[in-house]
Enzyme design. Structure first.
Site, PDB file in Angstrom:
ATOM      1  N   VAL A 163       0.811  -1.175  -0.061  1.00 11.47           N
ATOM      2  CA  VAL A 163      -0.126   0.005   0.063  1.00 11.47           C
ATOM      3  C   VAL A 163       0.247   1.173  -0.183  1.00 11.47           C
ATOM      4  O   VAL A 163       0.571   2.373  -0.768  1.00 11.47           O
ATOM      5  CB  VAL A 163      -1.100  -0.040   0.897  1.00 11.47           C
ATOM      6  N   HIS A 172     -14.332   0.513   9.448  1.00  9.30           N
ATOM      7  CA  HIS A 172     -13.871  -0.105   7.885  1.00  9.30           C
ATOM      8  C   HIS A 172     -13.267  -1.319   8.723  1.00  9.30           C
ATOM      9  O   HIS A 172     -12.622  -2.425   8.796  1.00  9.30           O
ATOM     10  CB  HIS A 172     -12.612   0.330   7.423  1.00  9.30           C
TER      11      HIS A 172
HETATM   12  N1  LIG Z   1      -7.373   1.141   5.738  1.00  7.97           N
HETATM   13  C1  LIG Z   1      -6.849   0.681   4.294  1.00  7.97           C
HETATM   14  O1  LIG Z   1      -8.213   1.226   3.744  1.00  7.97           O
HETATM   15  C2  LIG Z   1      -6.559  -0.244   4.140  1.00  7.97           C
HETATM   16  C3  LIG Z   1      -6.021  -0.835   3.151  1.00  7.97           C
HETATM   17  C4  LIG Z   1      -4.761  -1.540   2.798  1.00  7.97           C
HETATM   18  C5  LIG Z   1      -4.276  -2.705   3.355  1.00  7.97           C
HETATM   19  N2  LIG Z   1      -4.583  -1.415   5.279  1.00  7.97           N
HETATM   20  C6  LIG Z   1      -3.501  -2.436   5.789  1.00  7.97           C
HETATM   21  O2  LIG Z   1      -2.385  -1.287   5.448  1.00  7.97           O
HETATM   22  C7  LIG Z   1      -0.966  -2.311   6.612  1.00  7.97           C
HETATM   23  C8  LIG Z   1      -0.424  -2.261   5.360  1.00  7.97           C
HETATM   24  O3  LIG Z   1      -0.516  -3.104   4.328  1.00  7.97           O
HETATM   25  P1  LIG Z   1       0.253  -3.888   2.819  1.00  7.97           P
HETATM   26  O4  LIG Z   1      -0.279  -4.634   2.390  1.00  7.97           O
HETATM   27  O5  LIG Z   1       1.059  -2.419   2.614  1.00  7.97           O
HETATM   28  O6  LIG Z   1       1.132  -4.695   3.723  1.00  7.97           O
HETATM   29  P2  LIG Z   1       2.896  -5.048   3.339  1.00  7.97           P
HETATM   30  O7  LIG Z   1       3.219  -5.821   4.211  1.00  7.97           O
HETATM   31  O8  LIG Z   1       3.234  -4.877   1.932  1.00  7.97           O
HETATM   32  O9  LIG Z   1       3.439  -3.921   4.098  1.00  7.97           O
HETATM   33  C9  LIG Z   1       3.929  -3.252   5.487  1.00  7.97           C
HETATM   34  C10 LIG Z   1       4.726  -2.955   5.859  1.00  7.97           C
HETATM   35  O10 LIG Z   1       5.549  -1.775   6.997  1.00  7.97           O
HETATM   36  C11 LIG Z   1       6.715  -2.095   7.907  1.00  7.97           C
HETATM   37  N3  LIG Z   1       6.473  -2.465   8.510  1.00  7.97           N
HETATM   38  C12 LIG Z   1       5.957  -3.588   9.548  1.00  7.97           C
HETATM   39  N4  LIG Z   1       6.733  -2.777  11.127  1.00  7.97           N
HETATM   40  C13 LIG Z   1       7.480  -1.775  10.618  1.00  7.97           C
HETATM   41  C14 LIG Z   1       7.692  -0.368  11.293  1.00  7.97           C
HETATM   42  N5  LIG Z   1       7.650  -0.569  12.624  1.00  7.97           N
HETATM   43  N6  LIG Z   1       8.845   1.034  10.990  1.00  7.97           N
HETATM   44  C15 LIG Z   1       8.389   0.744   9.883  1.00  7.97           C
HETATM   45  N7  LIG Z   1       7.966  -0.005   8.735  1.00  7.97           N
HETATM   46  C16 LIG Z   1       7.331  -0.881   9.460  1.00  7.97           C
HETATM   47  C17 LIG Z   1       7.293  -4.213   6.764  1.00  7.97           C
HETATM   48  O11 LIG Z   1       7.979  -3.851   6.600  1.00  7.97           O
HETATM   49  C18 LIG Z   1       6.369  -3.634   5.549  1.00  7.97           C
HETATM   50  O12 LIG Z   1       6.950  -3.605   4.184  1.00  7.97           O
HETATM   51  C19 LIG Z   1      -2.578  -2.876   6.790  1.00  7.97           C
HETATM   52  O13 LIG Z   1      -1.935  -3.767   8.038  1.00  7.97           O
HETATM   53  C20 LIG Z   1      -3.261  -3.590   6.045  1.00  7.97           C
HETATM   54  O14 LIG Z   1      -4.126  -4.194   6.482  1.00  7.97           O
HETATM   55  C21 LIG Z   1      -5.112  -0.526   4.859  1.00  7.97           C
HETATM   56  O1  LIG Z   2      -9.177  -5.900   3.000  1.00  8.18           O
HETATM   57  C1  LIG Z   2      -8.169  -5.738   3.468  1.00  8.18           C
HETATM   58  O2  LIG Z   2      -7.578  -5.905   4.975  1.00  8.18           O
HETATM   59  C2  LIG Z   2      -7.400  -4.540   3.730  1.00  8.18           C
HETATM   60  C3  LIG Z   2      -7.794  -3.409   3.804  1.00  8.18           C
HETATM   61  O3  LIG Z   2      -8.630  -2.584   5.021  1.00  8.18           O
HETATM   62  C4  LIG Z   2      -8.836  -3.466   2.378  1.00  8.18           C
HETATM   63  O4  LIG Z   2      -9.768  -3.045   2.472  1.00  8.18           O
HETATM   64  O5  LIG Z   2      -8.608  -3.714   1.231  1.00  8.18           O
END
Ligand SMILES: NC(=O)c1ccc[n+]([C@@H]2O[C@H](COP(=O)([O-])OP(=O)(O)OC[C@H]3O[C@@H](n4cnc5c(N)ncnc54)[C@H](O)[C@@H]3O)[C@@H](O)[C@H]2O)c1
Ligand SMILES: O=C(O)C[C@H](O)C(=O)O
Length: 311
Positions: free
Chosen positions: A11, A175
């Site tokens: 993301v 969410h």
């Molecule tokens: N709110 C939303 O709509 C939404 C949408 C998509 C994903 N998300 C959330 O976003 C988060 C990231 O998702 P993603 O798919 O990018 O995951 P990902 O695993 O691809 O990336 C997460 C990154 O965070 C890094 N990380 C972990 N701990 C860290 C720290 N202390 N300091 C700095 N970096 C650190 C990891 O090394 C990794 O590169 C997840 O919790 C996911 O559920 C939320």
């Molecule tokens: O679905 C998830 O866990 C990631 C994020 O909140 C999303 O809606 O894509």
């Protein structure tokens, strides 16, 4: 304008890519704890500059918060994503500690920044960030509603068989798979209520598909989605940095609005250079109010799990 994105994973890196491609900020810093990872993502994005024609400077750092100094906006995407079969809520144990320490670190170098929280469970992580930092509510914004609303419009456009950009609609509430509230009553196809074109059964299916939109993608991809999430964050950041004052469903602290207190949940917000500038009362009907109250109960129960992190 400078944006820092903490967490250069799926993301975070997509968000950096969209921000630079669209020229939303002059500088983007990606920070990750994985050695060299953010540097690699930044280098890859920068090598698009001449082919896609952008001028944003994107750099990557391994855990060096000094390089994030004086960011106008900080996006927190650090933490783990869910796997197929999991709920977002199951991520709280690991992500709460990460989000809290990241928020504290970024504020040391960017005391005036606006923080956009993305890590899940997002509403609870937004509440945690607010409580842990003590920042005013306008500077802590949770991103979820922008994404859920874009999925809602996608499913509406498919049901209507018309372009997504001709469809308007919003998702408020938590969410979460069971806490989202797609506002079908207020959705429209170029200003005409969608109920003029779609039966109640179809609208119910659109709402149900929207609510599990993230879970559906997680099942297909093996991890959660990133293109639409990254683009949704960039859309929100654009409204802040360029003072667009767009109405975007965001998770923000409620102090009586929508009948709720001391909770962060998705409501229609005006987003501009001060972050949250206004919470808009869109006059829910009784059924929607009841759904919002039920959603709040679930989010509040999740917030209860923060006691040890906030102690
Ligand atoms: N709110 C939303 O709509 C939404 C949408 C998509 C994903 N998300 C959330 O976003 C988060 C990231 O998702 P993603 O798919 O990018 O995951 P990902 O695993 O691809 O990336 C997460 C990154 O965070 C890094 N990380 C972990 N701990 C860290 C720290 N202390 N300091 C700095 N970096 C650190 C990891 O090394 C990794 O590169 C997840 O919790 C996911 O559920 C939320
Ligand atoms: O679905 C998830 O866990 C990631 C994020 O909140 C999303 O809606 O894509």
């Amino acid at each position: 304008m400078k944006v820092t994105i903490v967490g250069a994973g799926n993301v975070g890196a997509t968000c950096a890519d969209v921000i630079s491609y669209r020229g939303i900020a002059s500088e983007v810093v990606l920070l990750d704890i994985k050695e060299g990872f953010a540097e690699g993502k930044a280098m890859d994005i920068m090598q698009c500059a001449t082919t896609t024609g952008f001028n944003t400077r994107v750099s990557g750092v391994t855990n060096d918060y000094a390089k994030t100094a004086n960011s106008d906006v900080v996006v927190i995407t650090s933490g783990i994503p869910r796997k197929p079969g999991m709920t977002r809520e199951e991520l709280i144990g690991i992500n709460a500690g990460i989000v809290k320490s990241v928020a504290e670190n970024v504020l040391q170098h960017s005391p005036n920044t606006i923080i956009v929280v993305v890590s899940n469970p997002m509403d609870t992580m937004t509440y945690l960030t607010l409580k842990a930092t003590g920042l005013p509510k306008n500077r802590i914004i949770g991103m979820g509603g922008a994404l859920d609303s874009s999925r809602f419009k996608y499913y509406l456009s498919k049901a209507l068989d018309k372009p997504s950009n001709d469809v308007q609609g919003m998702v408020i509430g938590g969410h979460g798979d069971t806490t989202m509230i797609p506002l079908t009553r207020l959705a429209s196809y170029n200003g005409s209520p969608v109920s003029n074109f779609l039966s109640q059964d179809v609208l119910d299916k659109v709402a149900a598909d929207t609510m599990v939109g993230g879970a559906t993608l997680t099942g297909l991809l093996g991890t959660s989605a990133w293109y639409a999430p990254g683009a949704s964050v960039a859309y929100l950041v654009d409204s802040i940095l360029n003072d667009q004052k767009k109405m975007i469903a965001c998770s923000v602290l409620l102090e009586g609005e929508y009948g709720q207190e001391d909770i962060c949940m998705g409501v229609p917000c005006i987003i501009g250079k001060n972050g949250l500038e206004e919470i808009v009362d869109i006059k829910l009907d009784e059924k929607e109010k009841a759904l919002f109250a039920k959603s709040a109960d679930a989010v509040r129960a999740m917030n209860g799990d923060l006691k040890s992190v906030l102690a």
